[in-house]
Design a protein around this motif. Structure first.
Motif, PDB file in Angstrom:
ATOM      1  N   ASP A  93       0.838  -1.209   0.000  1.00  0.00           N
ATOM      2  CA  ASP A  93       0.000   0.000   0.000  1.00  0.00           C
ATOM      3  C   ASP A  93       0.867   1.250   0.000  1.00  0.00           C
ATOM      4  O   ASP A  93       0.596   2.220  -0.722  1.00  0.00           O
ATOM      5  N   LEU A  94       1.905   1.218   0.817  1.00  0.00           N
ATOM      6  CA  LEU A  94       2.802   2.370   0.933  1.00  0.00           C
ATOM      7  C   LEU A  94       3.539   2.616  -0.380  1.00  0.00           C
ATOM      8  O   LEU A  94       3.659   3.762  -0.831  1.00  0.00           O
ATOM      9  N   LYS A 106       4.359   5.767  -5.367  1.00  0.00           N
ATOM     10  CA  LYS A 106       4.515   5.877  -6.810  1.00  0.00           C
ATOM     11  C   LYS A 106       3.444   6.777  -7.426  1.00  0.00           C
ATOM     12  O   LYS A 106       3.691   7.482  -8.411  1.00  0.00           O
ATOM     13  N   ALA A 107       2.249   6.750  -6.838  1.00  0.00           N
ATOM     14  CA  ALA A 107       1.161   7.584  -7.353  1.00  0.00           C
ATOM     15  C   ALA A 107       1.348   9.052  -6.984  1.00  0.00           C
ATOM     16  O   ALA A 107       0.862   9.948  -7.691  1.00  0.00           O
ATOM     17  N   ASN A 108       2.092   9.298  -5.895  1.00  0.00           N
ATOM     18  CA  ASN A 108       2.301  10.666  -5.409  1.00  0.00           C
ATOM     19  C   ASN A 108       3.782  10.880  -5.077  1.00  0.00           C
ATOM     20  O   ASN A 108       4.158  10.956  -3.895  1.00  0.00           O
ATOM     21  N   PRO A 109       4.629  10.966  -6.106  1.00  0.00           N
ATOM     22  CA  PRO A 109       6.071  11.087  -5.870  1.00  0.00           C
ATOM     23  C   PRO A 109       6.413  12.273  -4.966  1.00  0.00           C
ATOM     24  O   PRO A 109       5.974  13.400  -5.201  1.00  0.00           O
ATOM     25  N   GLY A 110       7.183  11.994  -3.910  1.00  0.00           N
ATOM     26  CA  GLY A 110       7.645  13.052  -3.018  1.00  0.00           C
ATOM     27  C   GLY A 110       6.620  13.528  -2.006  1.00  0.00           C
ATOM     28  O   GLY A 110       6.918  14.428  -1.206  1.00  0.00           O
ATOM     29  N   LYS A 111       5.433  12.947  -2.000  1.00  0.00           N
ATOM     30  CA  LYS A 111       4.387  13.399  -1.077  1.00  0.00           C
ATOM     31  C   LYS A 111       4.428  12.664   0.260  1.00  0.00           C
ATOM     32  O   LYS A 111       4.006  13.207   1.283  1.00  0.00           O
ATOM     33  N   GLY A 150      18.632  11.393  10.440  1.00  0.00           N
ATOM     34  CA  GLY A 150      19.714  12.255   9.977  1.00  0.00           C
ATOM     35  C   GLY A 150      20.258  11.777   8.649  1.00  0.00           C
ATOM     36  O   GLY A 150      20.272  10.575   8.361  1.00  0.00           O
ATOM     37  N   ASN A 151      20.697  12.715   7.824  1.00  0.00           N
ATOM     38  CA  ASN A 151      21.213  12.373   6.503  1.00  0.00           C
ATOM     39  C   ASN A 151      22.364  11.374   6.588  1.00  0.00           C
ATOM     40  O   ASN A 151      23.281  11.528   7.379  1.00  0.00           O
ATOM     41  N   TRP A 152      22.279  10.342   5.770  1.00  0.00           N
ATOM     42  CA  TRP A 152      23.268   9.275   5.678  1.00  0.00           C
ATOM     43  C   TRP A 152      23.370   8.477   6.974  1.00  0.00           C
ATOM     44  O   TRP A 152      24.405   7.882   7.255  1.00  0.00           O
ATOM     45  N   GLY A 153      22.287   8.462   7.727  1.00  0.00           N
ATOM     46  CA  GLY A 153      22.256   7.700   8.964  1.00  0.00           C
ATOM     47  C   GLY A 153      21.588   6.352   8.808  1.00  0.00           C
ATOM     48  O   GLY A 153      21.363   5.852   7.700  1.00  0.00           O
ATOM     49  N   ALA A 154      21.235   5.748   9.952  1.00  0.00           N
ATOM     50  CA  ALA A 154      20.756   4.371   9.988  1.00  0.00           C
ATOM     51  C   ALA A 154      19.420   4.160   9.291  1.00  0.00           C
ATOM     52  O   ALA A 154      19.093   3.032   8.918  1.00  0.00           O
ATOM     53  N   PHE A 155      18.635   5.226   9.117  1.00  0.00           N
ATOM     54  CA  PHE A 155      17.347   5.103   8.423  1.00  0.00           C
ATOM     55  C   PHE A 155      17.391   5.736   7.037  1.00  0.00           C
ATOM     56  O   PHE A 155      16.706   5.293   6.121  1.00  0.00           O
ATOM     57  N   PHE A 156      18.191   6.767   6.878  1.00  0.00           N
ATOM     58  CA  PHE A 156      18.305   7.439   5.581  1.00  0.00           C
ATOM     59  C   PHE A 156      18.833   6.475   4.518  1.00  0.00           C
ATOM     60  O   PHE A 156      18.314   6.418   3.395  1.00  0.00           O
ATOM     61  N   VAL A 157      19.861   5.715   4.864  1.00  0.00           N
ATOM     62  CA  VAL A 157      20.504   4.837   3.878  1.00  0.00           C
ATOM     63  C   VAL A 157      19.553   3.760   3.360  1.00  0.00           C
ATOM     64  O   VAL A 157      19.372   3.617   2.142  1.00  0.00           O
ATOM     65  N   PRO A 158      18.909   2.961   4.242  1.00  0.00           N
ATOM     66  CA  PRO A 158      17.973   1.968   3.695  1.00  0.00           C
ATOM     67  C   PRO A 158      16.787   2.602   2.983  1.00  0.00           C
ATOM     68  O   PRO A 158      16.263   2.023   2.019  1.00  0.00           O
ATOM     69  N   ALA A 159      16.363   3.804   3.417  1.00  0.00           N
ATOM     70  CA  ALA A 159      15.269   4.488   2.716  1.00  0.00           C
ATOM     71  C   ALA A 159      15.691   4.837   1.294  1.00  0.00           C
ATOM     72  O   ALA A 159      14.940   4.648   0.331  1.00  0.00           O
ATOM     73  N   ALA A 160      16.929   5.342   1.153  1.00  0.00           N
ATOM     74  CA  ALA A 160      17.440   5.682  -0.175  1.00  0.00           C
ATOM     75  C   ALA A 160      17.565   4.435  -1.039  1.00  0.00           C
ATOM     76  O   ALA A 160      17.254   4.453  -2.238  1.00  0.00           O
ATOM     77  N   GLN A 161      18.000   3.342  -0.434  1.00  0.00           N
ATOM     78  CA  GLN A 161      18.125   2.090  -1.182  1.00  0.00           C
ATOM     79  C   GLN A 161      16.752   1.563  -1.600  1.00  0.00           C
ATOM     80  O   GLN A 161      16.597   1.028  -2.701  1.00  0.00           O
ATOM     81  N   MET A 162      15.767   1.720  -0.733  1.00  0.00           N
ATOM     82  CA  MET A 162      14.405   1.288  -1.076  1.00  0.00           C
ATOM     83  C   MET A 162      13.854   2.092  -2.242  1.00  0.00           C
ATOM     84  O   MET A 162      13.258   1.533  -3.172  1.00  0.00           O
ATOM     85  N   MET A 163      14.043   3.395  -2.197  1.00  0.00           N
ATOM     86  CA  MET A 163      13.529   4.240  -3.271  1.00  0.00           C
ATOM     87  C   MET A 163      14.163   3.868  -4.604  1.00  0.00           C
ATOM     88  O   MET A 163      13.490   3.841  -5.638  1.00  0.00           O
ATOM     89  N   THR A 164      15.468   3.559  -4.564  1.00  0.00           N
ATOM     90  CA  THR A 164      16.162   3.169  -5.791  1.00  0.00           C
ATOM     91  C   THR A 164      15.661   1.819  -6.296  1.00  0.00           C
ATOM     92  O   THR A 164      15.362   1.650  -7.483  1.00  0.00           O
ATOM     93  N   ALA A 165      15.543   0.855  -5.386  1.00  0.00           N
ATOM     94  CA  ALA A 165      15.149  -0.500  -5.776  1.00  0.00           C
ATOM     95  C   ALA A 165      13.716  -0.571  -6.288  1.00  0.00           C
ATOM     96  O   ALA A 165      13.414  -1.340  -7.209  1.00  0.00           O
ATOM     97  N   MET A 197      10.587   4.592  -6.512  1.00  0.00           N
ATOM     98  CA  MET A 197       9.604   5.466  -5.888  1.00  0.00           C
ATOM     99  C   MET A 197      10.334   6.627  -5.222  1.00  0.00           C
ATOM    100  O   MET A 197      11.566   6.614  -5.116  1.00  0.00           O
ATOM    101  N   GLN A 198       9.586   7.630  -4.775  1.00  0.00           N
ATOM    102  CA  GLN A 198      10.211   8.803  -4.174  1.00  0.00           C
ATOM    103  C   GLN A 198       9.480   9.200  -2.905  1.00  0.00           C
ATOM    104  O   GLN A 198       8.265   9.410  -2.911  1.00  0.00           O
ATOM    105  N   TRP A 199      10.230   9.271  -1.774  1.00  0.00           N
ATOM    106  CA  TRP A 199       9.694   9.795  -0.521  1.00  0.00           C
ATOM    107  C   TRP A 199      10.273  11.175  -0.271  1.00  0.00           C
ATOM    108  O   TRP A 199      11.323  11.535  -0.826  1.00  0.00           O
ATOM    109  N   ASN A 200       9.618  11.938   0.556  1.00  0.00           N
ATOM    110  CA  ASN A 200      10.150  13.205   1.046  1.00  0.00           C
ATOM    111  C   ASN A 200      10.885  12.888   2.346  1.00  0.00           C
ATOM    112  O   ASN A 200      10.261  12.711   3.391  1.00  0.00           O
ATOM    113  N   LEU A 201      12.207  12.765   2.270  1.00  0.00           N
ATOM    114  CA  LEU A 201      13.002  12.369   3.428  1.00  0.00           C
ATOM    115  C   LEU A 201      13.244  13.580   4.325  1.00  0.00           C
ATOM    116  O   LEU A 201      13.912  14.538   3.932  1.00  0.00           O
TER     117      LEU A 201
END
Length: 323
Positions: free
Chosen positions: A145-146, A151-156, A163-178, A181-185
């Motif tokens: 669902d997420l 994908k329907a609302n890129p960046g929304k 924090g940038n390049w931290g423990a959550f930023f990195v897997p989030a960036a990898q998820m978006m690439t894989a 899709m695009q999140w507003n980090l």
């Protein structure tokens, strides 16, 4: 601030002077003689804070001295790390950090310290798999669902992270690439504030670790959509691999470091204390209540991992920043 060369030169001069005068530094003979400070370079309420409180409640049993937590958040963990790098190398100031802050940060920022030259490993305490979390009443019932909404609302979709390049930023960036899709980090000063952003409605999604999410899941205020790891943490929650995000991502290693040139006898005592901590039943019970594992690794074993992390994170940053 002394340069690495100057610090090491002065340390060598001090050893030579002690040899000539026949004196021995008190720390070398009687360590520890006073309380030890464990600097946590993250905010209150995050998984490091929670794990650190448990560690410092039991560790004094094996050191015969108090171990005091000092939270020093800021600059993506650099503020606390620099504090420890500049501290006297006497075993009385330690850094409780993680692999991303320790080895990845150097490839995205010009650091005022060298992670491998200015610190020495005491022990890796444990590791934790990240989990993607939303509020319990979120319209996103599943990870699919997420992804569909993203994908329907890129960046929304607002994703709160630590924090940038931290423990959550990195897997989030990898998820978006894989998953294309695009999140507003949205960065916060640690996992605790990021979780509060989710709970207050300022964010749509965040990530967390067992120690910080367990009580909220139990209270029915947070729902887990996916977790890192080869095996499911919850029967009805898929792993990252199951939802299409392959690779060794989403793991945070919690590690205790000391300033370089810390006396070997102090390091031996500290390492022995952490080894005993791993066998302590009270510690195991307290960590179990946090939902955390106990996977203590010695310095030599974890140092081999640090070298591999450094290489892998350099390649990861190059890949993500080239897109």
């Amino acid at each position: 601030m002394l340069t690495k060369l100057t610090k090491k030169t002065m340390a060598a001069m001090a050893v030579a002077a002690a040899a000539l005068t026949g004196t021995v530094a008190p720390a070398a003979a009687d360590y520890p003689e006073k309380p030890i400070t464990m600097v946590i370079p993250f905010s209150a309420g995050g998984s490091h804070d929670l794990n650190g409180r448990v560690i410092t409640s039991i560790l004094p049993s094996y050191l015969n001295q108090a171990v005091i937590v000092r939270l020093t958040p800021g600059a993506g963990a650099q503020k606390g790390a620099q504090e420890v790098a500049n501290a006297p190398a006497d075993g009385y100031t330690l850094l409780f950090t993680h692999n991303y802050a320790d080895q990845l940060q150097q490839y995205v920022d010009k650091l005022p310290y060298d992670p491998l030259e200015d610190f020495v490993t005491v022990a890796r305490v444990n590791y934790a798999p990240a989990a993607v979390a939303v509020q319990a009443d979120s319209p996103y019932q599943t990870f699919e669902d997420l992804v569909e909404a993203s994908k329907a609302n890129p960046g929304k979709i607002r994703m709160a992270h630590s924090g940038n390049w931290g423990a959550f930023f990195v897997p989030a960036a990898q998820m978006m690439t894989a998953l294309d899709m695009q999140w507003n980090l949205v960065p916060y000063q640690g996992g605790g504030p990021a979780l509060q952003a989710l709970l207050s409605g300022d964010a749509d999604v965040t990530m967390g670790f067992p120690s910080s999410l367990a009580s909220h899941v139990e209270a029915g205020t947070v729902r887990i959509l996916a977790t890192a790891g080869e095996e499911r943490m919850f029967d009805d929650v898929p792993t990252f691999a199951e939802v299409g995000v392959e690779g060794d991502i989403g793991f945070m290693h919690r590690v205790v470091l000391a300033p370089a040139d810390t006396p070997e006898n102090a390091l031996t005592i500290l390492r022995d204390a952490f080894s005993k901590l791993a066998e302590d039943q009270t510690f195991a019970n307290m960590m179990g209540r946090l939902g955390e594992n106990i996977e203590v690794l010695g310095a030599e074993e974890y140092d081999a991992m640090r070298a591999g992390q450094s290489k892998a994170y350099k390649e990861l940053v190059e890949k993500l920043t080239s897109q």
